[in-house]
Design a protein around this motif. Structure first.
Motif, PDB file in Angstrom:
ATOM      1  N   VAL A  35       0.832  -1.206   0.000  1.00  0.00           N
ATOM      2  CA  VAL A  35       0.000   0.000   0.000  1.00  0.00           C
ATOM      3  C   VAL A  35       0.870   1.261   0.000  1.00  0.00           C
ATOM      4  CG1 VAL A  35      -1.753   1.305   1.255  1.00  0.00           C
ATOM      5  CG2 VAL A  35      -1.914  -1.194   1.122  1.00  0.00           C
ATOM      6  N   THR A  36       1.933   1.255   0.788  1.00  0.00           N
ATOM      7  CA  THR A  36       2.823   2.425   0.827  1.00  0.00           C
ATOM      8  C   THR A  36       3.488   2.647  -0.518  1.00  0.00           C
ATOM      9  OG1 THR A  36       3.249   1.991   3.169  1.00  0.00           O
ATOM     10  CG2 THR A  36       4.742   3.494   2.045  1.00  0.00           C
ATOM     11  N   LEU A  51       1.108   4.154  -3.018  1.00  0.00           N
ATOM     12  CA  LEU A  51       0.978   5.609  -2.867  1.00  0.00           C
ATOM     13  C   LEU A  51       2.149   6.327  -3.544  1.00  0.00           C
ATOM     14  CD1 LEU A  51      -0.032   7.639   0.232  1.00  0.00           C
ATOM     15  CD2 LEU A  51       2.139   8.131  -0.877  1.00  0.00           C
ATOM     16  N   LEU A  94       1.808   6.143  -7.292  1.00  0.00           N
ATOM     17  CA  LEU A  94       0.756   7.011  -7.818  1.00  0.00           C
ATOM     18  C   LEU A  94       1.241   8.458  -7.909  1.00  0.00           C
ATOM     19  CD1 LEU A  94      -2.188   6.352  -8.647  1.00  0.00           C
ATOM     20  CD2 LEU A  94      -2.904   7.243  -6.428  1.00  0.00           C
ATOM     21  N   VAL A  95       1.967   8.902  -6.897  1.00  0.00           N
ATOM     22  CA  VAL A  95       2.525  10.258  -6.932  1.00  0.00           C
ATOM     23  C   VAL A  95       3.531  10.388  -8.074  1.00  0.00           C
ATOM     24  CG1 VAL A  95       3.930  11.937  -5.672  1.00  0.00           C
ATOM     25  CG2 VAL A  95       2.147  10.658  -4.475  1.00  0.00           C
ATOM     26  N   ALA A 118       6.432  12.304  -0.863  1.00  0.00           N
ATOM     27  CA  ALA A 118       5.824  10.973  -0.801  1.00  0.00           C
ATOM     28  C   ALA A 118       6.741   9.999  -0.066  1.00  0.00           C
ATOM     29  CB  ALA A 118       5.532  10.460  -2.216  1.00  0.00           C
ATOM     30  N   ALA A 164       6.167   8.140   3.639  1.00  0.00           N
ATOM     31  CA  ALA A 164       6.339   6.697   3.801  1.00  0.00           C
ATOM     32  C   ALA A 164       7.232   6.382   5.001  1.00  0.00           C
ATOM     33  CB  ALA A 164       6.925   6.095   2.528  1.00  0.00           C
ATOM     34  N   ALA A 179       0.005   0.936  -9.404  1.00  0.00           N
ATOM     35  CA  ALA A 179      -0.233   2.379  -9.315  1.00  0.00           C
ATOM     36  C   ALA A 179      -0.263   3.017 -10.700  1.00  0.00           C
ATOM     37  CB  ALA A 179       0.845   3.033  -8.457  1.00  0.00           C
ATOM     38  N   TYR A 239      -3.465   4.886 -12.443  1.00  0.00           N
ATOM     39  CA  TYR A 239      -3.367   6.256 -12.957  1.00  0.00           C
ATOM     40  C   TYR A 239      -3.754   6.315 -14.434  1.00  0.00           C
ATOM     41  CZ  TYR A 239      -1.963  11.051 -13.558  1.00  0.00           C
ATOM     42  OH  TYR A 239      -1.996  12.402 -13.818  1.00  0.00           O
TER      43      TYR A 239
END
Length: 349
Positions: A187-188, A191, A194-195, A219, A223, A274, A278
């Motif tokens: 999950v981290t 993220l 995605l950034v 980001a 984390a 991710a 996107y």
């Protein structure tokens, strides 16, 4: 392209040997400069974070207050990412992470042969950087080991996130639920991915190229601050390079056990996922490129064409057209053509 252009050599004279090197670099050795840029980017990111981590770990073991904390570690990694992207991404595209390189092969048609070179360079840079920091900190790390031996804590702490080896290698405590560690990592890393993908999108009006290093850096800081206590790696180059280094120094007992596979590999599918999310739901090939990205991409196009790194007509949609705005194309074609090539031109960590 605009009829007038100014290059660095027009305003600043350079030694003759530099001119000769530039010719060689743009012909036979361009691939090598890209590899060096990837290695330097990983060095900057990892070097920044390791120093802060060493201060935190050593300070905690020997009882010196105020020389490190989880917050300084997060800030250090963030600033390292900013340095890496800002200084090296113009040359290599700024991957600095095998997960980003592999995702680029899937979604940006990044050349597979170049991807292999990048991944090897990234991991090698992580390994070398860990060795460099170890030499710089060796005396204090040995002092910390001696403290652990005196307290009878060597076996339980040395090869953990709180021990000297944990500065370089990543570990979880014995008995930790690896399924939850896997979820935390995935999950981290999702993220972060995605950034990264959002900053690579030249149609993202909210993120001009100059903001990308800071967003990606934040980001990584998030984390570290929020999820590293459970255990995160976030970057295969950082993890595998560091793990090979601790094995080099302390032997196989420092390998990390079953957690090593989670740390080394999870960020790859997480980043791919991710990128998929996107591309499917947040990005669009029909959006107009931002003025900042057009200027950025035109400079890249000019450099590649002038140095014969790409044929004339490369990123053709960026050429101003008669009756068309210098900043925005009136049709969708410009977004389609540039979107496929942007991984070569826009940075990432």
């Amino acid at each position: 392209m605009s009829s007038s252009k100014i290059i660095l050599s027009d305003i600043s004279s350079r030694p003759s040997w530099m001119t000769s090197w530039e010719r060689l670099k743009h012909k036979e050795l361009h691939w090598f400069t890209e590899v060096v840029a990837e290695m330097m980017g990983v060095f900057l990111y990892v070097y920044a974070g390791l120093g802060a981590t060493a201060a935190f770990v050593v300070g905690t073991i020997v009882g010196i207050d105020g020389i490190g904390s989880l917050y300084t570690v997060g800030f250090a990694y963030a600033i390292g990412v900013v340095f890496a992207i800002s200084l090296c991404a113009t040359t290599s595209g700024g991957h600095f992470n095998p997960a980003v390189t592999i995702s680029s092969v899937i979604y940006r048609d990044f050349p597979k042969r170049k991807a292999v070179r990048y991944i090897i360079a990234q991991v090698l840079a992580g390994y070398i950087t860990c060795l460099i920091v170890y030499v710089q900190w060796r005396d204090l790390l040995v002092d910390a080991e001696n403290v652990l031996i005196k307290k009878g804590l060597y076996d339980s702490v040395m090869f953990s996130s709180s021990g000297p080896a944990g500065v370089f290698g990543l570990y979880v405590a014995p008995g930790t639920n690896l399924a939850r560690v896997l979820m935390n990592e995935f999950v981290t890393d999702f993220l972060i991915g995605l950034v990264i993908w959002g900053t690579l999108d030249p149609t993202n009006q909210m993120v001009p190229p100059a903001a990308a290093p800071w967003l990606v850096g934040m980001a990584y800081a998030l984390a570290v601050w929020g999820y590293s206590p459970t255990a995160i790696a976030a970057n295969t180059a950082r993890d595998v390079g560091g793990r090979l280094m601790v094995i080099t120094i302390w032997g196989l007992k420092a390998s990390g056990g079953r957690y090593a596979a989670i740390a080394a590999l999870t960020n790859i599918p997480a980043t791919i996922f991710a990128a998929t999310v996107y591309e499917l739901f947040l990005g669009s090939a029909t959006r107009t490129l931002t003025p900042h990205h057009i200027d950025f991409l035109r400079a890249h196009k000019q450099y590649y064409e002038d140095n014969k790194l790409a044929p004339y007509g490369y990123l053709e949609a960026l050429n101003p057209r008669c009756g068309q705005s210098e900043l925005f194309g009136s049709d969708i074609g410009i977004g389609d053509k540039v979107r496929d090539s942007r991984i070569e031109t826009v940075s990432e960590a």
